[in-house]
Design a protein around this motif. Structure first.
Motif, PDB file in Angstrom:
ATOM      1  N   PRO A  96      -3.658   8.580 -12.950  1.00  0.00           N
ATOM      2  CA  PRO A  96      -2.828   7.409 -12.697  1.00  0.00           C
ATOM      3  C   PRO A  96      -2.229   6.870 -13.995  1.00  0.00           C
ATOM      4  O   PRO A  96      -2.912   6.746 -15.002  1.00  0.00           O
ATOM      5  N   GLY A 127       0.813  -1.212   0.000  1.00  0.00           N
ATOM      6  CA  GLY A 127       0.000   0.000   0.000  1.00  0.00           C
ATOM      7  C   GLY A 127       0.849   1.266   0.000  1.00  0.00           C
ATOM      8  O   GLY A 127       0.560   2.222  -0.725  1.00  0.00           O
ATOM      9  N   LEU A 128       1.926   1.257   0.810  1.00  0.00           N
ATOM     10  CA  LEU A 128       2.820   2.418   0.840  1.00  0.00           C
ATOM     11  C   LEU A 128       3.544   2.612  -0.485  1.00  0.00           C
ATOM     12  O   LEU A 128       3.708   3.737  -0.967  1.00  0.00           O
ATOM     13  N   ALA A 138       2.486   1.610  -3.470  1.00  0.00           N
ATOM     14  CA  ALA A 138       1.519   2.095  -4.458  1.00  0.00           C
ATOM     15  C   ALA A 138       1.261   3.584  -4.271  1.00  0.00           C
ATOM     16  O   ALA A 138       1.159   4.345  -5.253  1.00  0.00           O
ATOM     17  N   TRP A 139       1.173   4.021  -3.035  1.00  0.00           N
ATOM     18  CA  TRP A 139       0.970   5.450  -2.759  1.00  0.00           C
ATOM     19  C   TRP A 139       2.148   6.265  -3.275  1.00  0.00           C
ATOM     20  O   TRP A 139       1.977   7.326  -3.864  1.00  0.00           O
ATOM     21  N   LYS A 140       3.377   5.742  -3.089  1.00  0.00           N
ATOM     22  CA  LYS A 140       4.563   6.437  -3.596  1.00  0.00           C
ATOM     23  C   LYS A 140       4.549   6.512  -5.123  1.00  0.00           C
ATOM     24  O   LYS A 140       4.857   7.547  -5.715  1.00  0.00           O
ATOM     25  N   PHE A 164       2.062   6.440  -7.236  1.00  0.00           N
ATOM     26  CA  PHE A 164       1.022   7.283  -7.843  1.00  0.00           C
ATOM     27  C   PHE A 164       1.094   8.743  -7.396  1.00  0.00           C
ATOM     28  O   PHE A 164       0.537   9.615  -8.059  1.00  0.00           O
ATOM     29  N   THR A 165       1.767   9.028  -6.278  1.00  0.00           N
ATOM     30  CA  THR A 165       1.838  10.420  -5.815  1.00  0.00           C
ATOM     31  C   THR A 165       3.152  11.089  -6.144  1.00  0.00           C
ATOM     32  O   THR A 165       3.206  12.318  -6.211  1.00  0.00           O
TER      33      THR A 165
END
Length: 557
Positions: free
Chosen positions: A478, A458-459, A461-463, A465-466
């Motif tokens: 995205p 999850g972390l 994926a957050w990195k 996409f952000t």
């Protein structure tokens, strides 16, 4: 004058009564403000009280104590209340209890009887002694005369209490076995209690028989005779056997207590065969592609010298090797070869367990490496990094398997259908130790790696996409490359195994899990080939996480 005196007296008495009513009302108001509401479902208010009013108010907790948790309940106290009820019946010499949720009777029985006793267990009637005719009384209990003859030396008569209790759909008398949300439940929510009061009865030479009638069972469900083990707060089948018939089930047990039938999901023979075929096809394809992954890694090490120092592909290959060996042992385990001896079966079960744990461990190590690579980028140097990972990846499962094997947990494990016919027999955990060992060393171990991998993924994926938005300073949608990167990383941390959490939802989810999980090796090969073949430029173009030489976790051996 007399009328005046009488009127004054009446007026005075009325005034006194008015003042008394006001005083009582004031006391009630003050008491209602200071006293807390009485909660029967905490199990202490009606403790030891078995009048009709107390039985009825305590029975309301059958529906109040549900999964929603809106009503505070003490299940242990409430369950003990009903377990002690039969002792109360015998002690107080009660005759019958006839309530909508409770039917009970107490009968004097001579210890010198010459034949077995039969009692009806119809939920709409108070239990009573009946004849041996099973067609006239499909729900009944047979108490062998040997039970009472064994008590002749101490007493000439005993008091027998028989109880039929409807516990409703709530949490009472459900226990951990029925808390898995897989459709398991007590058949008809009905318990049957048998007691001789304070006289303990166990290890009977001839078991008692309880016959439960029922309609045809749902598909993939099986019945199991159990008793309530008060020491564990759960259902147990120790000392009980189950005989399944067309529209009734006979339970034979060697002691007296509360009994019930558990309805639990099970796989029939056709379903098991279909799942095995799907799994074998998927595992066969995975083994081929996992072999390709290992060969491709060996070729890259030969042609690219710098490739030898990179840790990320080594971790991928270690996962591929453990998964390849797990699939191989799976083929051996479900094969239709000759039945192995006990020692060989224990060895098979231990080897299968070992490679399963190795697979879980290396998926967790993939998540750990991903965490160092993307989340904790700086100050992450480890000497002999891959060697230390290998000690954990191959050594920790060995310790667990050694401990489990020393406890004698491995052996034959049978999966049965609703007719109690064995549909599949594996060399795995022995049935008697399956619950404790399996849920600790497999389900619990998987849960730990699942939670850690899910957080890391999850972390990451957050990195992914952000980070582009932060660097460009403007909103972006995205990227499809980002989605592909997350999908590729998902195959490494074992997202296909996470589908196992959905299997209690129904048979369709079991098929989905069997299909996608068996193809994990194919997904790993696709990711590995995309990262490292045909050129190193693919690493930076497809994922910022593929270049291990950019990470400060190189071994420097």
């Amino acid at each position: 004058m007399a009328l005046w005196v009488f009127g004054q007296s009446a007026s005075h008495s009325n005034s006194v009564r008015s003042l008394e009513r006001l005083r009582r009302r004031g006391m009630e108001n003050s008491r209602s403000q200071t006293e807390k509401p009485r909660n029967v479902c905490l199990g202490s208010i009606n403790e030891g009280q078995y009048e009709s009013f107390h039985l009825g108010s305590t029975a309301e907790c059958f529906t109040k104590c549900t999964q929603s948790g809106n009503e505070p309940c003490n299940l242990e106290n409430l369950q003990r209340y009903w377990l002690d009820f039969e002792y109360h019946l015998v002690k107080s010499h009660s005759n019958t209890v006839n309530m909508s949720f409770l039917k009970a009777a107490v009968q004097n029985v001579s210890t010198s009887i010459s034949e077995d006793l039969f009692f009806s267990l119809t939920s709409s009637q108070v239990p009573g002694q009946v004849t041996e005719d099973e067609h006239a009384y499909p729900d009944r209990v047979r108490l062998p005369r040997s039970l009472f003859e064994s008590l002749q030396s101490n007493r000439s008569e005993v008091l027998l209490a028989i109880t039929i209790l409807d516990v409703g759909p709530g949490n009472l008398f459900k226990g951990p076995q029925l808390s898995r949300k897989d459709g398991s439940h007590v058949l008809n929510n009905r318990l049957v209690g048998l007691s001789l009061g304070s006289i303990p009865v166990s290890r009977l030479a001839e078991p008692l028989e309880i016959t439960f009638s029922h309609q045809h069972l749902p598909p993939n469900m099986a019945l199991n005779c159990v008793f309530w083990d008060a020491t564990k707060g759960d259902w147990s089948s120790t000392g009980c056997s189950t005989e399944l018939r067309a529209k009734r089930t006979v339970c034979r047990c060697d002691h007296l207590t509360f009994f019930a039938l558990l309805l639990k999901p099970i796989l029939d023979q056709d379903t098991v065969k279909s799942l095995i075929r799907i799994s074998q096809a998927g595992c066969g394809a995975s083994m081929i592609f996992l072999a390709f992954t290992i060969v491709l890694y060996a070729a890259l090490r030969f042609y690219r010298l710098r490739f030898k120092s990179e840790d990320a592909p080594k971790i991928h290959v270690a996962l591929s090797v453990s998964l390849f060996l797990l699939n191989l042992t799976f083929f051996v385990n479900v094969g239709q070869g000759p039945e192995p001896r006990d020692a060989a079966c224990r060895a098979r079960g231990g080897i299968f367990h070992y490679f399963l744990l190795c697979t879980f461990t290396w998926m967790g190590l993939e998540a750990f490496h991903l965490y160092l690579l993307v989340i904790k980028v700086f100050n992450t140097y480890f000497g002999h990094y891959f060697l230390k990972l290998s000690l954990v990846g191959w050594g920790l499962p060995a310790l667990i398997v050694f401990g489990t094997g020393s406890a004698g947990s491995y052996g034959r494990y049978a999966i049965r259908d609703q007719r109690n016919v064995t549909t599949l027999e594996l060399c795995w955990f022995r049935e008697k130790t399956a619950d404790s060992a399996l849920y600790t060393t497999v389900h619990g171990y998987f849960l730990v790696t699942f939670l850690f991998s899910a957080v890391v993924l999850g972390l990451v994926a957050w990195k992914i996409f952000t980070l582009p938005r932060a660097t460009t300073g403007r909103e972006q949608g995205p990227s499809w490359k980002g989605f592909l990167t997350v999908l590729g990383l998902s195959s490494l941390v074992g997202v296909t195994w996470w589908l196992a959490i959905l299997t209690p939802l129904g048979l369709s989810t079991i098929y989905v899990f069997s299909l996608f999980n068996s193809l994990q090796g194919v997904f790993i090969f696709c990711w590995f080939a995309t990262l490292y073949f045909p050129s190193r430029s693919a690493v930076t173009s497809s994922s910022g996480t593929g270049r291990a030489d950019q990470v400060h976790t190189t071994s420097h051996e």
